[in-house]
Motif scaffolding. Structure first.
Motif, short mmCIF file in Angstrom:
data_model
loop_
_atom_site.label_atom_id
_atom_site.label_comp_id
_atom_site.label_asym_id
_atom_site.label_seq_id
_atom_site.Cartn_x
_atom_site.Cartn_y
_atom_site.Cartn_z
N VAL B 15 22.64 39.19 4.15
CA VAL B 15 23.06 38.05 3.26
C VAL B 15 23.77 38.12 1.94
CG1 VAL B 15 22.34 35.79 2.37
CG2 VAL B 15 21.17 36.63 4.42
N ARG B 16 25.09 38.13 1.59
CA ARG B 16 25.58 38.29 0.27
C ARG B 16 25.34 37.06 -0.60
NH1 ARG B 16 29.94 41.77 -1.22
NH2 ARG B 16 30.53 41.03 -3.25
N ILE B 17 24.55 37.50 -1.35
CA ILE B 17 23.96 36.30 -2.40
C ILE B 17 24.77 35.66 -3.25
CG2 ILE B 17 22.07 35.60 -4.15
CD1 ILE B 17 20.64 36.24 -1.26
N GLY B 18 25.84 36.58 -3.55
CA GLY B 18 26.81 35.73 -4.63
C GLY B 18 26.36 35.78 -6.02
N LYS B 19 27.00 34.99 -6.82
CA LYS B 19 26.54 34.92 -8.28
C LYS B 19 25.42 34.57 -8.48
CE LYS B 19 31.08 34.84 -10.58
NZ LYS B 19 31.75 35.62 -9.46
N ALA B 20 24.79 33.65 -7.68
CA ALA B 20 23.54 32.86 -8.11
C ALA B 20 22.64 32.25 -7.09
CB ALA B 20 23.60 31.80 -9.18
N LEU B 21 21.35 32.59 -7.13
CA LEU B 21 20.36 31.97 -6.01
C LEU B 21 19.49 31.15 -6.82
CD1 LEU B 21 19.67 31.50 -3.21
CD2 LEU B 21 18.14 33.61 -3.32
N ASP B 22 19.73 30.18 -7.13
CA ASP B 22 18.85 29.18 -8.11
C ASP B 22 18.65 27.61 -7.33
OD1 ASP B 22 21.00 27.93 -8.19
OD2 ASP B 22 21.40 28.39 -10.62
N PHE B 23 18.14 27.07 -8.12
CA PHE B 23 17.65 25.57 -7.60
C PHE B 23 18.85 24.81 -7.00
CE2 PHE B 23 19.00 24.84 -11.99
CZ PHE B 23 19.65 23.68 -11.85
N ARG B 24 20.00 25.14 -7.16
CA ARG B 24 21.20 24.56 -6.78
C ARG B 24 21.38 25.01 -5.24
NH1 ARG B 24 24.12 25.46 -12.33
NH2 ARG B 24 23.01 27.24 -11.98
N ASN B 25 21.35 26.21 -4.95
CA ASN B 25 21.53 26.50 -3.75
C ASN B 25 20.42 27.15 -2.80
OD1 ASN B 25 21.54 28.91 -4.94
ND2 ASN B 25 23.42 29.79 -4.17
N ALA B 26 19.10 27.14 -3.43
CA ALA B 26 18.14 27.66 -2.67
C ALA B 26 17.77 27.03 -1.38
CB ALA B 26 16.65 27.47 -3.72
N SER B 27 18.00 25.54 -1.13
CA SER B 27 17.63 25.22 -0.06
C SER B 27 18.59 25.39 0.91
CB SER B 27 17.43 23.47 -0.29
OG SER B 27 18.71 22.95 -0.73
N THR B 51 24.99 39.22 -8.19
CA THR B 51 23.94 38.32 -8.79
C THR B 51 23.62 38.50 -10.15
OG1 THR B 51 23.16 38.35 -6.43
CG2 THR B 51 22.01 36.95 -7.93
N GLY B 52 23.96 37.50 -10.71
CA GLY B 52 23.61 37.30 -12.23
C GLY B 52 22.36 36.35 -12.53
N ILE B 53 22.18 35.30 -11.66
CA ILE B 53 21.12 34.42 -11.96
C ILE B 53 19.93 34.45 -10.61
CG2 ILE B 53 20.28 32.02 -12.29
CD1 ILE B 53 23.07 31.75 -13.63
N LEU B 54 18.86 34.70 -10.80
CA LEU B 54 17.51 34.45 -9.81
C LEU B 54 16.71 33.81 -10.37
CD1 LEU B 54 16.62 34.77 -6.92
CD2 LEU B 54 15.74 37.05 -7.73
N ASP B 55 16.61 32.47 -10.32
CA ASP B 55 15.71 31.56 -10.89
C ASP B 55 14.45 31.51 -9.98
OD1 ASP B 55 15.81 29.84 -9.15
OD2 ASP B 55 16.36 28.15 -10.90
#
Lengths: 369, 112
Positions: B15-27, B51-55
């Motif tokens: 899985v290529r996570i991309g720029k962010a994994l956060d509340f917007r795309n976690a589901s 990946t710059g953001i992992l919340d």
């Protein structure tokens, strides 16, 4: 905000495709050719709004509406009838059964769109008002009403929940000469996180109560809480970072176990210092072991613990303030009259915006000089 | 969305996570991985090179995936871990659970 979803129920293929195309530009659209199909879709995933024809084979619009009204979970879905039947009888029948709007064919698509907008907006406003109210209620219950009072100390905390914040928890309990503080963050955002936090705090409280007679070790308590979290199906997929702190004011001693939580800071004349030892976050692995660490609070020093809302504030360069950044903001605050206020000011000064994006929780334990 | 899934072999998905994994795309991440598990995938290589953001919501979705595959003897491993992701992993002490590899290729070699 997530895209609204609309279910179109229409037996005439051309009109169905036209609606799908036009509404599909703004909304997530599913289509069904009759009431039966529509009902099956609704049970799979309830749409935010339904636009339905009346005259259809198998199950007509009225029957569909009746079926939806019978169930609590589907009764409130906004419903628009779309039909060639312009006569008053069917219109009244439609209105009586709880239909929100009634549009007769041939119709103007812009008119349909504006009615859909209005209905969705109304539903969304109700929903967010309800969420805010519940969220506020949960937040208040997750925080103590008062703080311990001990000679030679000031124990204070600050909490500001955001509507779209997470599940911060803070609690304390006195047991003999000791106090037990619980400070943590249940992962996730919004109302769901607050709800999980609320149940989680219940677990923590009952575990503390049940174990207090047999152990005073925060690490042992932590281990038990983790096991419960991993094994209990109700709490499945609940993950939380947590600090369990035992404070003995007579001995000026803090013993703590840290489960993947932002590390607390000890502020003294020598500057702020991270209290480094920590173990894995709760809920991931049932056999995780936790360790106790003990520190002494020197005269005039302060102990500070917080949740990630502070740490995730972004400086102008787009990174995160981080533990180091928060720690730097506590420098010399052990001599300040309002250390938490000053800390928040300094964190905001270091951030690119002038307010906090997430829940804020700070616990400050000040020993008098 | 920025997620990109690639099947390496029957059991392993990258899985290529991309720029962010956060509340917007976690589901979305959760749902897509779940589909893969249903189709027989056990191992997941998460590529964090951009990946710059992992919340905390994003991290929670990775934890859920771990909980899902570990009873099946599956693994979740991290590849090309960026600095912001490393910070979160350090903070939560989860490096004991998620093995890290310098590249997707290195992870593939080990999991094969």
């Amino acid at each position: 905000m997530a895209e609204n979803s609309i279910l179109i129920v229409e037996d005439e293929r051309t009109l169905r495709r036209l609606l799908e195309y036009r509404l599909g530009k703004t909304y997530r659209v599913r289509t069904a050719a009759n009431g039966e199909e529509a009902l099956a879709y609704v049970h799979e995933e309830a749409p935010d709004l339904i636009v339905s024809d009346i005259m259809m084979p198998k199950m007509d619009g009225f029957a569909l509406q009746d079926a939806l009204s019978e169930e609590k979970s589907t009764r409130a879905i906004p419903f628009i009838f779309l039909t060639a039947k312009a006569d008053e009888t069917s219109k009244q029948r439609g209105m009586r059964t709880g239909v929100d709007d009634y549009i007769t064919k041939p119709f103007d698509i812009d008119q349909l769109l504006s009615r859909i907008d209005r209905l969705l907006e109304r539903a969304n406003v109700y929903q967010s008002q309800l969420d805010a109210k519940l969220g506020q209620d949960f937040s208040e219950r997750l925080m103590p009403k008062r703080m311990p009072e001990e000679p030679g100390y000031d124990a204070t905390f600050y909490n500001k929940p955001r509507e779209y914040g997470g599940g911060d928890i803070f609690d304390w309990k006195k047991a003999g000469d000791d106090y037990f503080f619980t400070l943590g963050d249940v992962m996730g955002k919004g109302l769901q996180a607050k709800f999980y936090a609320f149940s989680f705090l219940g677990y923590v409280r009952s575990s503390l109560k049940a174990m207090m007679d047999s152990t005073r070790s925060p690490a042992k308590l932590m281990q038990k809480i983790n096991q419960v979290l991993v094994e209990d199906e109700v709490m499945e997929n609940t993950f939380a970072s947590l600090l369990l702190i035992r404070w003995n004011p007579k001995r000026h001693e803090l013993t703590y176990a840290n489960a993947g939580h932002c590390r607390p800071v000890l502020v003294t004349d020598n500057g702020p210092e991270l209290i480094t030892y920590s173990d894995m976050i709760l809920g991931l692995k049932g056999d995780t072991e936790y360790q106790d660490s003990t520190l002494t609070i020197p005269p005039g020093a302060a102990f500070m613990a917080y949740t990630d809302g502070l740490m995730e504030q972004q400086p102008p360069d787009g990174t995160m303030l981080g533990e180091e950044g928060v720690m730097r903001c506590t420098e010399n605050l052990h001599t300040d009259d309002a250390p938490i206020d000053r800390l928040l000011e300094q964190v905001l000064d270091a951030s690119h915006n002038d307010q906090f994006d997430d829940d804020i929780l700070v616990f400050w334990l000040q020993r008098h000089a | 969305m920025s997620l990109e899934l690639k099947t390496h072999n029957e059991e392993t998905v990258i899985v290529r996570i991309g720029k962010a994994l956060d509340f917007r795309n976690a589901s979305e991440f959760k749902a897509q991985c779940q589909d893969q598990v249903q189709e027989g995938a056990r191992n997941f290589i998460l590529d964090f090179s951009d990946t710059g953001i992992l919340d905390s919501t994003g991290l929670g979705s990775i934890f859920s995936l771990y909980r899902q595959v570990s009873p099946l003897n599956g693994q979740v491993v991290f590849a090309s871990v960026s600095r912001p992701v490393q910070v979160v992993v350090q903070l939560t002490r989860t490096y004991k659970v998620f093995r890290q590899f310098p590249s997707v290729e290195a992870a593939q070699d080990t999991l094969a």
